[in-house]
Design a protein around this motif. Structure first.
Motif, PDB file in Angstrom:
ATOM      1  N   HIS A  10       0.838  -1.274  -0.105  1.00 36.36           N
ATOM      2  CA  HIS A  10      -0.138  -0.121  -0.153  1.00 36.36           C
ATOM      3  C   HIS A  10       0.842   1.221  -0.143  1.00 36.36           C
ATOM      4  CE1 HIS A  10      -3.650  -2.730   0.430  1.00 36.36           C
ATOM      5  NE2 HIS A  10      -2.847  -3.326   1.151  1.00 36.36           N
ATOM      6  N   LYS A  68      -5.249   4.778  -4.705  1.00 39.68           N
ATOM      7  CA  LYS A  68      -4.751   4.869  -3.377  1.00 39.68           C
ATOM      8  C   LYS A  68      -5.980   5.612  -2.461  1.00 39.68           C
ATOM      9  CE  LYS A  68      -1.211   5.757  -0.008  1.00 39.68           C
ATOM     10  NZ  LYS A  68      -0.956   4.294   0.516  1.00 39.68           N
ATOM     11  N   ASP A  69      -6.788   5.069  -1.576  1.00 42.57           N
ATOM     12  CA  ASP A  69      -7.758   5.802  -0.937  1.00 42.57           C
ATOM     13  C   ASP A  69      -7.370   6.942  -0.009  1.00 42.57           C
ATOM     14  OD1 ASP A  69      -9.729   5.998   1.368  1.00 42.57           O
ATOM     15  OD2 ASP A  69     -10.833   5.059  -0.094  1.00 42.57           O
ATOM     16  N   ILE A  72      -5.319   2.519   1.730  1.00 42.40           N
ATOM     17  CA  ILE A  72      -5.357   1.234   1.133  1.00 42.40           C
ATOM     18  C   ILE A  72      -5.276   1.372  -0.582  1.00 42.40           C
ATOM     19  CG2 ILE A  72      -6.861  -0.912   0.620  1.00 42.40           C
ATOM     20  CD1 ILE A  72      -7.841  -0.558   3.686  1.00 42.40           C
ATOM     21  N   ASN A 103      -6.377  -0.248  -4.240  1.00 42.31           N
ATOM     22  CA  ASN A 103      -7.227  -1.367  -4.662  1.00 42.31           C
ATOM     23  C   ASN A 103      -7.668  -0.664  -6.145  1.00 42.31           C
ATOM     24  OD1 ASN A 103      -8.648  -3.504  -4.644  1.00 42.31           O
ATOM     25  ND2 ASN A 103     -10.080  -3.004  -3.399  1.00 42.31           N
ATOM     26  N   HIS A 128      -6.827  -8.360  -8.625  1.00 39.92           N
ATOM     27  CA  HIS A 128      -7.434  -8.536  -7.224  1.00 39.92           C
ATOM     28  C   HIS A 128      -6.091  -8.498  -6.317  1.00 39.92           C
ATOM     29  CE1 HIS A 128     -11.575  -9.892  -7.828  1.00 39.92           C
ATOM     30  NE2 HIS A 128     -10.999  -9.822  -9.254  1.00 39.92           N
ATOM     31  N   CYS A 133      -4.452  -7.654  -2.122  1.00 41.77           N
ATOM     32  CA  CYS A 133      -4.837  -7.534  -0.714  1.00 41.77           C
ATOM     33  C   CYS A 133      -5.366  -6.069  -0.383  1.00 41.77           C
ATOM     34  CB  CYS A 133      -3.276  -7.749   0.200  1.00 41.77           C
ATOM     35  SG  CYS A 133      -3.411  -6.959   1.695  1.00 41.77           S
ATOM     36  N   THR A 134      -6.284  -5.938   0.617  1.00 47.18           N
ATOM     37  CA  THR A 134      -7.116  -4.864   0.888  1.00 47.18           C
ATOM     38  C   THR A 134      -6.991  -4.823   2.401  1.00 47.18           C
ATOM     39  OG1 THR A 134      -9.147  -5.932   0.936  1.00 47.18           O
ATOM     40  CG2 THR A 134      -8.680  -4.838  -0.994  1.00 47.18           C
ATOM     41  N   ASN A 179     -10.096  -5.644   4.906  1.00 53.54           N
ATOM     42  CA  ASN A 179     -10.735  -4.346   5.556  1.00 53.54           C
ATOM     43  C   ASN A 179     -12.196  -4.463   5.384  1.00 53.54           C
ATOM     44  OD1 ASN A 179     -11.095  -3.769   2.855  1.00 53.54           O
ATOM     45  ND2 ASN A 179     -11.118  -1.711   3.146  1.00 53.54           N
ATOM     46  N   ASP A 180     -12.769  -5.631   4.955  1.00 55.66           N
ATOM     47  CA  ASP A 180     -14.168  -5.869   4.622  1.00 55.66           C
ATOM     48  C   ASP A 180     -14.706  -6.773   5.879  1.00 55.66           C
ATOM     49  OD1 ASP A 180     -12.622  -8.112   4.005  1.00 55.66           O
ATOM     50  OD2 ASP A 180     -14.029  -8.553   2.182  1.00 55.66           O
TER      51      ASP A 180
END
Length: 202
Positions: free
Chosen positions: A69, A86-87, A92, A94, A124, A126-127, A130-131
């Motif tokens: 990240h 990048k959020d 993160i 994604n 796809h 790694c996040t 966070n879900d």
């Protein structure tokens, strides 16, 4: 932004891949898909003395790595559609599956080769799990699965205060400002060849 990251202690990592297995199961992946990869580093040699006895300078050590990240992620800057982002709030990295075209430029540009293509033919990765909760707070299973606690997850600023800021190992250089802290193995000073987990089947 609360930037999270990992501390990786290569001094005690055994290469058992429990972290990778936990991630594999949690994300319902199939061989050879993996969001976390165990890298192997090795070098040295074997030699026989005049009496036929063998002496060795061979060494091997491991590092468990996933998406870092990064602050300057190559996957984001190279994505041709802008799907990878990048959020700004969570840090993160994604991708937007509605925009992703599955070209995998993200994987090819990432120094760690982390985004993977799944059955939908899209990228796809790694996040940070966070879900798992409504608040979207990262809670990665990989760190919890490590039997020797070679992985630690938390705010990267706190991890750097505690363990330093080294993010370099083998020939994996700090080129994207990754949010990871790596404790070098005692044999890391000898150098060694980075064995890509894709080549090893790890």
């Amino acid at each position: 932004m609360e930037q999270y990251g990992f501390y990786v202690n290569t001094e005690i990592c055994t290469g058992c891949k429990a972290c990778m297995t936990a991630c594999f199961d949690r994300n319902d992946l199939e061989v050879p898909q993996k969001f976390r990869k165990v890298w192997e580093f090795g070098g040295g040699s074997w030699a026989a003395d005049e009496k036929g006895a063998f002496t060795s300078t061979a060494f091997t050590y491991y590092a468990s790595l996933t998406c870092n990240h990064c602050d300057d992620p190559a996957c984001v800057s190279h994505c041709p559609t802008g799907a990878m982002q990048k959020d700004a709030e969570t840090g993160i990295v994604n991708n937007d599956k509605d925009i992703c075209i599955g070209c995998m430029t993200c994987e090819m540009s990432c120094p760690y080769h982390h985004p993977v293509q799944l059955g939908d033919m899209l990228s796809h990765k790694c996040t940070l799990c966070n879900d798992e909760n409504e608040a979207g707070i990262p809670n990665p299973v990989c760190a919890k699965a490590c039997p020797v606690r070679a992985l630690e997850f938390g705010l990267i600023a706190e991890l750097r205060d505690r363990y330093g800021s080294n993010a370099v190992i083998g020939d994996l250089e700090d080129t994207t400002a990754p949010n990871v802290v790596i404790n070098p193995h005692r044999d890391a000073v000898q150098g060694g060849t980075t064995l890509n987990p894709a080549e090893l089947g790890h």
